[in-house]
Design a protein around this motif. Sequence first.
Motif, short mmCIF file in Angstrom:
data_model
loop_
_atom_site.label_atom_id
_atom_site.label_comp_id
_atom_site.label_asym_id
_atom_site.label_seq_id
_atom_site.Cartn_x
_atom_site.Cartn_y
_atom_site.Cartn_z
N LEU A 67 101.83 19.73 7.22
CA LEU A 67 102.78 20.80 6.87
C LEU A 67 102.61 21.16 5.41
CD1 LEU A 67 105.98 19.33 8.58
CD2 LEU A 67 104.65 21.31 9.39
N GLY A 102 106.38 25.13 5.39
CA GLY A 102 106.76 24.50 6.66
C GLY A 102 107.79 23.41 6.45
N LEU A 152 111.16 24.93 5.71
CA LEU A 152 111.70 25.52 6.93
C LEU A 152 112.37 24.45 7.79
CD1 LEU A 152 111.68 28.26 8.53
CD2 LEU A 152 109.61 27.42 9.65
N ILE A 153 111.67 23.36 8.00
CA ILE A 153 112.22 22.29 8.85
C ILE A 153 113.44 21.65 8.18
CG2 ILE A 153 111.69 19.97 9.72
CD1 ILE A 153 108.83 21.14 10.33
N ASN A 186 116.31 23.98 8.70
CA ASN A 186 116.77 23.91 10.09
C ASN A 186 117.56 22.63 10.35
OD1 ASN A 186 115.66 26.39 10.73
ND2 ASN A 186 113.82 25.54 11.68
N PRO A 222 113.18 19.02 21.65
CA PRO A 222 112.46 20.19 22.18
C PRO A 222 110.99 19.86 22.47
CG PRO A 222 113.80 20.82 20.29
CD PRO A 222 113.84 19.32 20.36
N VAL A 223 110.35 20.70 23.27
CA VAL A 223 108.95 20.49 23.64
C VAL A 223 107.98 20.88 22.53
CG1 VAL A 223 109.20 20.67 26.14
CG2 VAL A 223 108.89 22.76 24.79
N THR A 224 108.48 21.22 21.36
CA THR A 224 107.59 21.61 20.27
C THR A 224 107.65 20.60 19.13
OG1 THR A 224 109.31 22.89 19.18
CG2 THR A 224 107.91 24.06 20.77
N VAL A 225 106.57 20.55 18.35
CA VAL A 225 106.49 19.61 17.23
C VAL A 225 107.51 19.96 16.16
CG1 VAL A 225 104.99 18.81 15.35
CG2 VAL A 225 104.07 19.05 17.68
N ALA A 226 107.60 21.22 15.79
CA ALA A 226 108.51 21.62 14.71
C ALA A 226 109.97 21.38 15.13
CB ALA A 226 108.30 23.09 14.34
N GLY A 227 110.29 21.67 16.38
CA GLY A 227 111.65 21.42 16.87
C GLY A 227 111.98 19.94 16.88
N THR A 237 112.58 18.73 13.36
CA THR A 237 113.90 19.17 12.88
C THR A 237 114.99 18.21 13.36
OG1 THR A 237 113.21 21.49 12.85
CG2 THR A 237 115.58 21.05 13.02
N GLN A 238 114.94 17.90 14.64
CA GLN A 238 115.96 17.01 15.19
C GLN A 238 115.85 15.60 14.61
OE1 GLN A 238 116.62 17.13 19.54
NE2 GLN A 238 116.80 14.91 19.38
N GLU A 273 100.31 15.78 20.15
CA GLU A 273 101.61 16.18 19.65
C GLU A 273 102.34 15.05 18.92
OE1 GLU A 273 100.54 16.66 22.81
OE2 GLU A 273 100.10 18.80 22.81
N LEU A 329 100.94 14.72 15.46
CA LEU A 329 101.43 15.76 14.55
C LEU A 329 102.85 15.44 14.10
CD1 LEU A 329 99.99 18.92 16.38
CD2 LEU A 329 99.26 18.03 14.15
#
Lengths: 519, 519
Positions: B48, B52, B55-56, B59, B277-282, B285-286, B329, B332
Amino acid sequence: MTDDIATAVEEQAGSRRGRGARRAARADGGPSPQLPYISRRIKVYEVLDEEGLALIEANADTVLEEIGIEFRDDAEALAMWKAAGADVQGSRVHFPKGLCRSLIKTAPPIFMQHARNPARSVQIGGNATVFAPVYGPPFVHDLDGQRRYATIDDFRNFAKLAYMAPAIHHAGGTLCEPVDVPVNKRHLDMVLTHMTLNDKPFMGSVTAPERAEDTVAMCRILFGEKFVDQNTVVINLINANSPMVFDETMLGAAKVYARANQATIITPFILAGAMSPVTVAGTLTQILAEVLAGAAFTQLCRPGAPVVFGTFASSISMQSGAPTFGTPEPSLVSYGAAQLARRLGLPFRTGGSLCASKIPDAQAAYESANTLNSTLLAGTNFVLHAAGWLEGGLVSSYEKFIMDIDQLGMAQKMADGVDLSANGQAMDAIREVGPGSHYLGCSHTQANFQTAFYRSTIADNNSFEQWHAEGEKRAEQRANDIARNWLAMYEAPALDPGIAEALNDFVAQKKNSMPDAFT
Amino acid sequence: MTDDIATAVEEQAGSRRGRGARRAARADGGPSPQLPYISRRIKVYEVLDEEGLALIEANADTVLEEIGIEFRDDAEALAMWKAAGADVQGSRVHFPKGLCRSLIKTAPPIFMQHARNPARSVQIGGNATVFAPVYGPPFVHDLDGQRRYATIDDFRNFAKLAYMAPAIHHAGGTLCEPVDVPVNKRHLDMVLTHMTLNDKPFMGSVTAPERAEDTVAMCRILFGEKFVDQNTVVINLINANSPMVFDETMLGAAKVYARANQATIITPFILAGAMSPVTVAGTLTQILAEVLAGAAFTQLCRPGAPVVFGTFASSISMQSGAPTFGTPEPSLVSYGAAQLARRLGLPFRTGGSLCASKIPDAQAAYESANTLNSTLLAGTNFVLHAAGWLEGGLVSSYEKFIMDIDQLGMAQKMADGVDLSANGQAMDAIREVGPGSHYLGCSHTQANFQTAFYRSTIADNNSFEQWHAEGEKRAEQRANDIARNWLAMYEAPALDPGIAEALNDFVAQKKNSMPDAFT
């Protein structure tokens, strides 16, 4: 706790798919769609700082000037070096400081290698990474579990698998040595196979200058004479005979290809401790010196001819002398050599899925994964031996090939990096789900689940009970099933019949022009 | 060509060692000397950029403020949050922007976890990396090839192997669940085992607040009351119940340890796609939101208590819901989470040698190596599950443990980076050898060969013929031999008899104070 969660997930997932669903695969078990060459969006990893790089570069310059490099049994090459201003003593060439770097300036930092199917053409250099299969093994580990000498049928099988494998971007070269074909005619069958059974870019013969000429002649038939002169359609592995020697065979092939504007990969073939010092920095110094000399030579042959900074680095067991793979030292060499190549402005080749194991077991996988991880993060542009390598490169393995291409698919996904789009951030999903719930059914998951995670073709992620019920298969057994299935369903890509006939005629005529030779 | 060179090397090496030498090992087959915790000299790898990361972080702040985190069934925790200025709605805590970050400022970026043998104390944070074994499996894959429920004897065996393994720096915690011991008494036997059969640092019980109290009480016996109050002698795994929940069990244990100045690892336990979430960035964040809330809570308990930013990230198969490992994933996520931890100024935990395979085959090794490579390069400070993990964490495997610790040794060597000293540069060697010769006998090689390359304990690098003559063993069979040998030669580290007696008395008294409970 893990158990509870796994059970919960299983139950949640069950509502969508019905219990007992098998590992996902295409309905016919065939390969997923072809992937283009990798355009890396992730950073490169580096192990040397400016000071270290400058030190190694200065040491390489010292090697070139003080010790020199042998260009053996090639009077023309020596004359070319003399004319270029080098100090030639017998077959030893000493390079005035800066000569090689200056010559290399004409080599392109990025070039395209064209495939007969333009959608399969690959970029070599920059942020591109291209995967090609194993190169050179005299043996195969076949689908019946036998280790035996390779044949032309094996070669054709690997060509078929390379055509079908989604994350294999390049057909490669000597997928295995077809030892049932006479030595002086093998190259014809191999090049013909790449040209007809696959439509990806490929490699040419380097075992004799006349075989390189045959390769170029066949390329002219396939691509057209003018196209070949102005474009790169074949890439060729020119190994240095480390330490610090280029021999007449390799020089002969390099001359043919460079003069035809075709690409060479100048590769010090290093088992560190034998062909280079036992240290990483010493090995990098020697690699850089050898590549500088070899790459500069290609520019003497034809300024502007594409040339790749190659590195094949392994270490040896200091107890037995045997080559070892997947250990930390070769990874450090790969990272460092990639940095040196970038500073030189040349595309870079190293790594692959290398291992010493005799079978596709855990040793093979640990070693291959360690090698592939450093290959990818180094920012390698051309990756030979990316699939199928076994037993230190003595064996092409069908099962290992299928297992490796699964890993290549993972590497390709990894290279995409982190998606930071609104969809990637998934804030709506976090809002929708909230504390204490789960994401399995939420709309963001539904919208993304097909492509969300890399889907392994080899991994069995099912429960122990299900795996047991399915026969307790090992990874290589699942790979065996896939290889058999793919070979059964292979269909050759279309080729203009006139070109196919001309290629076959060329090969037949060449074969008839000389007696078989088996040495 | 490879064949020729391998033969040549073999012949060269033969002159020094005599033909047919076996794979090098200590004369008694025992472990090599213990290694100190890793002080990384290599860079971290990052996925990142500043944009990035910001942003995270923004969030995550939004999640904390808008959605909030549940602190369930713990009125005291909720009251503490209210007093600290959070907006508490039922069990949901909403955090004003900056509150958690501000609280975390009192947590140390680096701390020492002391071992009873001071030479085994480890640094947590900074450029240190510490490897600890697998944690939590209810099953073992034993040395007879059986998958069965784990027992206290298995636990003791893994404690012995952890003591002997050179690149295991930390004894870990629940090496396996000793299911033959009552649930309410297991922690006593486990902590006693770590304290008596090993002298490395260890982990405490988190399954109930009173078991955490027992752990601290036993630490006071072992280290002395005052020492424990002023130093960290135990580190403890506090999992978030993702998404966005901390439950009373974990909160209870966290309070005990933090108030006793002992370390916690706040770890969102994430199977992405289910718990995030199914995404790396999501997912990042969590993770960040959960760690911010959990780590800040430890500082409410005792400002300055050591706390680690933990991440356990896997993805799930979107076809079956099963957890998957070694895919791109989670790597990452590890890289990204490590960056977030560094910006927060907390030590970082992730990764290990994770896999989904049911057996120590190629799948297990590919997955473990992929995980370990990203774990190391992310700059992870504390690596749980570094050895022995099998079947998604349901199984502790003896063979996998032995195979993994070989990989840990490689990671430790890798972390040393490139030696750029005069000896590392090896210019004298290059001068001495010159073109067309070899380095096997040169003085630089002779001076360095003992330590030049990492020496694998598991890899068979011998010829096919020799491997065949030795019974065609797979990697896990060689590991099996080593495990049996080590367990046979294990000797416990000395412990003051008075302390040993006091610990045994404590455990006996506690066990007698309550009836057995098996749930």
